[in-house]
Motif scaffolding. Sequence first.
Motif, PDB file in Angstrom:
ATOM      1  N   SER A  81      77.019  47.289   6.010  1.00  0.00           N
ATOM      2  CA  SER A  81      75.676  47.144   5.464  1.00  0.00           C
ATOM      3  C   SER A  81      75.799  46.456   4.111  1.00  0.00           C
ATOM      4  CB  SER A  81      74.950  48.468   5.292  1.00  0.00           C
ATOM      5  OG  SER A  81      73.964  48.363   4.281  1.00  0.00           O
ATOM      6  N   SER A  82      75.066  45.343   3.994  1.00  0.00           N
ATOM      7  CA  SER A  82      75.128  44.572   2.759  1.00  0.00           C
ATOM      8  C   SER A  82      74.530  45.333   1.602  1.00  0.00           C
ATOM      9  CB  SER A  82      74.390  43.250   2.947  1.00  0.00           C
ATOM     10  OG  SER A  82      75.094  42.453   3.857  1.00  0.00           O
ATOM     11  N   GLY A  83      73.517  46.180   1.884  1.00  0.00           N
ATOM     12  CA  GLY A  83      72.921  46.968   0.811  1.00  0.00           C
ATOM     13  C   GLY A  83      73.991  47.808   0.141  1.00  0.00           C
ATOM     14  N   VAL A  84      74.788  48.480   0.963  1.00  0.00           N
ATOM     15  CA  VAL A  84      75.873  49.315   0.462  1.00  0.00           C
ATOM     16  C   VAL A  84      76.904  48.465  -0.265  1.00  0.00           C
ATOM     17  CG1 VAL A  84      77.845  50.672   1.223  1.00  0.00           C
ATOM     18  CG2 VAL A  84      75.580  51.150   2.141  1.00  0.00           C
ATOM     19  N   ALA A  85      77.260  47.325   0.321  1.00  0.00           N
ATOM     20  CA  ALA A  85      78.289  46.478  -0.284  1.00  0.00           C
ATOM     21  C   ALA A  85      77.848  46.003  -1.659  1.00  0.00           C
ATOM     22  CB  ALA A  85      78.588  45.290   0.620  1.00  0.00           C
ATOM     23  N   ILE A  86      76.588  45.597  -1.772  1.00  0.00           N
ATOM     24  CA  ILE A  86      76.103  45.098  -3.063  1.00  0.00           C
ATOM     25  C   ILE A  86      76.068  46.222  -4.091  1.00  0.00           C
ATOM     26  CG2 ILE A  86      74.026  44.236  -4.214  1.00  0.00           C
ATOM     27  CD1 ILE A  86      73.587  42.495  -1.681  1.00  0.00           C
ATOM     28  N   ALA A  87      75.616  47.393  -3.656  1.00  0.00           N
ATOM     29  CA  ALA A  87      75.569  48.538  -4.578  1.00  0.00           C
ATOM     30  C   ALA A  87      76.974  48.913  -5.038  1.00  0.00           C
ATOM     31  CB  ALA A  87      74.894  49.726  -3.902  1.00  0.00           C
TER      32      ALA A  87
END
Lengths: 412, 447
Positions: free
Chosen positions: B136-142
Amino acid sequence: MMKINLNDKILMLIVTVVVLLAPFILQPFAEGTALAQFNAGYPDLLQRIVIFGIFAIGFNILFGLTGYLSFGHAAFLGVGSYSAVWMFKLLSMNVIPGILLAIVTSGLFALLIGWISLRRSGIYFSILTLAFAQMSYNLAYSVLTQFTNGETGLQIRLSDPRVLDGAATNGTLPSTNILPPSLVNGFEMRDTYQLHLGNWLFQFNTGYYVTAVILILAFYLSLRIFRSPFGLMLRAVKTNQTRLNYTGINTRPYTLAAFVISGMYAGLAGGLLAAMDPLAGAERMQWTVGGEVVLMTILGGAGTLIGPVLGAGFIKYFENIFSKINDTVLHHWFSFLPDGLQNFAVDLIHPFVGKGWQLTLGLIFMAVVIFLPGGLVEGSQKLAGLFRRRTKKTGGGPDEQHHPKTTPHVAE
Amino acid sequence: MSKSILTRRGLLKTGAIAGAGLAMPLVFSKGAAAYTNEPKGGSVTLGFNVPQSGPYADEGGDELRAYKLAVEHLNGGGDGGMLNTFSSKALKGNGILGKKVQFVTGDTQTKSDAARASAKSMIEKDGAIMITGGSSSGVAIATQGLCQDAGVIFMAGLTHSNDTTGKDKKANGFRHFFNAYMSAAALGPVLSSAYGKDRKFYMLTADYTWGWTQAASMKAFLEHEGWTMVKDVRTPLATTDFSSYIAPVLNSGADVLILNHYGGNMVNSLTNAVNFGLRDKTVNGKNFEIVVPLYSRLMAKGAGANVKGILGSTNWHWSLQDAGTKAFVKSFGTKYGFPPSQAAHTVYCQTLLYADACERAGTFNPCGVGEALQGFQFDGLGNGPVLYRAADHQCFKDVLVVRGKENPSSEFDLLEVVQKTPVDKVTYKPDNPFFKGGALGQCNPGA
């Protein structure tokens, strides 16, 4: 007039000392030993325990005193976080304005939701708050994404204006602080000082001490509320609201005030979460978070002063420590057993640790609710009572003064 | 009266203790390390932060298997896998810089908050020197933001959003996986030659950073091919039943459905779409088609027969015939009994690339490691020649366009490679409108 008596002072002192010395107390095992797995004295977990302690203290003012069970407090936590992060983006990385705004916005939000929800009591009130929380979650997740950045969460960026701080010059993201690093160093939330004593490593984190001081103040305020006429009125609401109404007292302003105060506590906790780690995600508003604070309060002892903090610490400890015990660790523990037995032991424990930590927590929660309806506080009181009786029999010393006395008005 | 005195004393007492508490940390000096979690003993700890629950749990499980394999190979165990085919020969199978590699794992729950908490405890409690993972990109960015702040390297795993190396890029973060723009650039020409120039498409999009950038990229490239968009509908990541989203597609006049979904989302939405009979319909005189821009074998397995004939793109596939792929598939297959997914491949590569960069830099210092990775050109990791671009820390390599096989020969042989889009067709400038707005900033060694 009700005033703070000696027992309350002792309780206050104990809380202060324990909270300030927590980096020592929660780090009992030496580095490199098998038991170091159970150490909890690292900044992130300490901060979380204290912040959720504040959240639970506030929740307890509503639930413990008035008996109104809200499932919607996660919404205030989320609103607090978003407000604080916006303050970090727009105004300054100093945490104080962020936290103040978090308290104010969550208070206003609580006023709105409380004003509507408190028209009903009992289960209808719970459902209304749950509905509001779920609505806020969905708004944050997929509707107001320009304010919340949806699933990814609101984060600070290099390009944010930060009017008071001025532009970042060296291309690194600034971090949250209590005193700006341009004036004095060492007051950024992430600053950690390490103390090596033999094999022990103790970590003292600026962020933790900021939250710790706020917890102590929040606890003191809650103590004053518990001992005030206002607190007495809230207890009267819990005992028999109908009778109060018959005697001509309008209870709504009292319950609304309690609701707003507990909402502001939740906002404070949310603001602190953002201050420790400047990110606000929508999942912070999910109903599961609202349920978690209910669990914390009941587990610790609803209606008691210290209970919610104990409950918060207990649950956060489980979430962060037990969930980390995976099969590799288990095999390491049981490596003294022969192979077959070792695998059996690991298989036996496996469902209760690692991903299964919630199962263990659930069992403990059930045991507490069934055998100790007053929560962990009741448990410790029973223990203390046993101890006292025994010492009295043997003609022990004047122990009474050195134990926090049964706080009156334990949840019925 | 007495009340107010007590209050003042109480306040004074609290204030004094609080002041002492605040001053206490100043007595101790900060750690003597040159950078966060400088490894002091004979071992070094890596943090593997993957989803073990939530819609991407399957991918997370496969990532974890690959991480364990990579650690084994780095420590000199197993058959060495892609260490033997990797173009850089700095790694000797004795750990990293002579230190034995250890690891800790965490569950991101596919949630940004939980992922950050888990990464934080790995850094603060377990002393992890590098964090990797994040389906999940959301997780990766966070997590990438957190690592930048804490002063450790973040080696992104399965993250396909343009933003990871676009507007949310960070100096301490690196991505091997391809991105939404590359998928769309590769798929655009293939789709228009397969389905014609005059098509109307309807999109269902996972409602977070990846979905948004994926939808925007697809729209741009398909409109370039002459297609027109009917509607783009956002679906929450936690959705499990997509029936209510599929039903309106039937009457929308669209003749192509694009599912910007991944993992469990895609399995469910594709199954719903097929159950509604979309694939048997004829709209505007053309066969109704479904496209899944980001494909993986795990998803194909989950969706079963529904994937037959459906086009998509992927970062890597186990059926490739180069030496690196063969070596990796062999050692993964020997250990676990089935071929690796693209998620497993990318995280295995990331772990090797990190270790190699440490060796070449001669240090674990994030700034040194970052410098060694920037502009690094390598080969032999299954994708052909690859460049780690210095300007945005994104890897550039060929993109595979794949199709669900009509007659799979085994339960793993579900996708066939239709076309290998060469790297220059999917390369873009760092200031491309899809990626601009962010800045890497300075590398942060922490401490």
